[in-house]
Design a protein around this motif. Sequence first.
Motif, mmCIF file in Angstrom:
data_model
loop_
_atom_site.group_PDB
_atom_site.id
_atom_site.type_symbol
_atom_site.label_atom_id
_atom_site.label_comp_id
_atom_site.label_asym_id
_atom_site.label_seq_id
_atom_site.Cartn_x
_atom_site.Cartn_y
_atom_site.Cartn_z
ATOM 1 N N LEU A 75 34.626 19.049 0.882
ATOM 2 C CA LEU A 75 35.437 19.747 1.891
ATOM 3 C C LEU A 75 34.563 20.593 2.820
ATOM 4 O O LEU A 75 33.492 21.072 2.419
ATOM 5 N N CYS A 96 37.202 20.746 -4.472
ATOM 6 C CA CYS A 96 38.409 20.132 -5.033
ATOM 7 C C CYS A 96 38.045 19.406 -6.332
ATOM 8 O O CYS A 96 38.863 18.723 -6.927
ATOM 9 N N HIS A 98 36.039 16.806 -6.799
ATOM 10 C CA HIS A 98 35.885 15.350 -6.766
ATOM 11 C C HIS A 98 34.537 14.921 -7.360
ATOM 12 O O HIS A 98 34.391 13.771 -7.769
ATOM 13 N N GLU A 131 39.438 11.108 0.487
ATOM 14 C CA GLU A 131 40.764 11.513 0.010
ATOM 15 C C GLU A 131 41.276 12.721 0.781
ATOM 16 O O GLU A 131 42.465 12.818 1.085
ATOM 17 N N GLU A 132 40.368 13.632 1.106
ATOM 18 C CA GLU A 132 40.798 14.902 1.711
ATOM 19 C C GLU A 132 41.456 14.726 3.074
ATOM 20 O O GLU A 132 42.156 15.618 3.541
ATOM 21 N N HIS A 348 40.286 24.089 -3.354
ATOM 22 C CA HIS A 348 39.947 24.425 -1.963
ATOM 23 C C HIS A 348 39.583 25.903 -1.775
ATOM 24 O O HIS A 348 39.528 26.379 -0.661
HETATM 25 ZN ZN ZN Z 1 41.499 18.585 -2.099
#
Ligand code: ZN
Length: 376
Positions: A75, A96, A98, A131-132, A348
């Motif tokens: 992110l 997040c 990931h 994905e974000e 986040h």
């Molecule tokens: Zn996220």
Amino acid sequence: MSNELLEDLIGKRRYLHENPELAFEEFNTTAHIKKWLEAHNITILPLDLETGVVAEIKGAFAGPTIAIRSDIDALPIKEETQVPFKSKTDGKMHACGHDFHTVSILGAAILLNDQKDKLHGSVRFIFQAAEEIAQGAKIAVEKGALEGVSSIFGMHNKPDLPVGTIGVKSGGLMASVDKFKIKFNGVGGHAGIPHNAIDPIVIASQYVTSVQTIIARRLNLFDNAVISITSIHGGNTWNVIPDSVELEGTVRTFQPDARAAIPDLMKNLAESIAQGNGGSVEFIWDDYLPVVNNDANLEEIVRKTAADAGYNVVDGVPSAGGEDFAFYQTYIPGFFVWMGVNGPQEWHHPEYDLNEEAIKVASEYFAQLAVNVLSK
Ligand SMILES: [Zn+2]
Ligand SMILES: [Zn+2]
């Protein structure tokens, strides 16, 4: 899982954490995942993906193909943790988790690779980009990631659950996320002579309050939904009626039926309020993300696998955040679980962190789940 493998996966997670890459820029991450899979002789499928990796382990016996999915992107957040493997790129962060998802699913692949002589079918591993921004799953599907796959499984880490706790829920787990723009057109004019104008501010004001009656009067009591108007623009001085007013906002729900019904209800109401006041409307709906809609037929095996391994299985509390795992579930049955990671902050957050012991739980869980689903 051996301590040696866990240490290795923790090291890989820390590498990814130090080197976060944003959506569709995951080139280094992709290269590393490929290298790590190749080191275990796990087959990488030749899908035409810019970033992201799809791999597969073929069992010794014939059977269906199931998929396990991880997302891999970070992110645009400046990391504010004190961990020694803090992001080396200012303004980018795995906030997040990931990075955790990636190495956990890699761990599952490594564990399954050692058991392939007794597997009845194949397991595909989708390391998905972007994905974000809710785009990676769509592209992975377009490029064939789900071809021949009968069901798909995935997880999101959950900082508020302890390590070893897995949250399970059939039906809607994460909300659909849709966006809308509405432009009410009237006729501008003198503020003192409104009968010669059509006032779009009056029209928009009626709509802002009336639209909530869709939730209260048009949807089933058991359908949860939120309509939020988050922006309203019109006019620029005190004595002129403007000719238009623009609204923007979002709709969240957990039921695919409610999601399908809301756009027309909102559009019809906008048209009738506009027309009733002599104006007109332009209604733009943007389908952004479907509901993460877990297949009830898979719940038993998802729960039993966790319980048999001694994990604490709790009812999954839904989140109004979105997750593009939902796209896969519009094609094939799927199940998405919460994986406890005992973190200090929510997703986040610049101080987001997790307990790496969860890598062992998640890897072993998904490896065992694949074995159980394939031997059913
Ligand atoms: Zn996220
Ligand atoms: Zn996420």
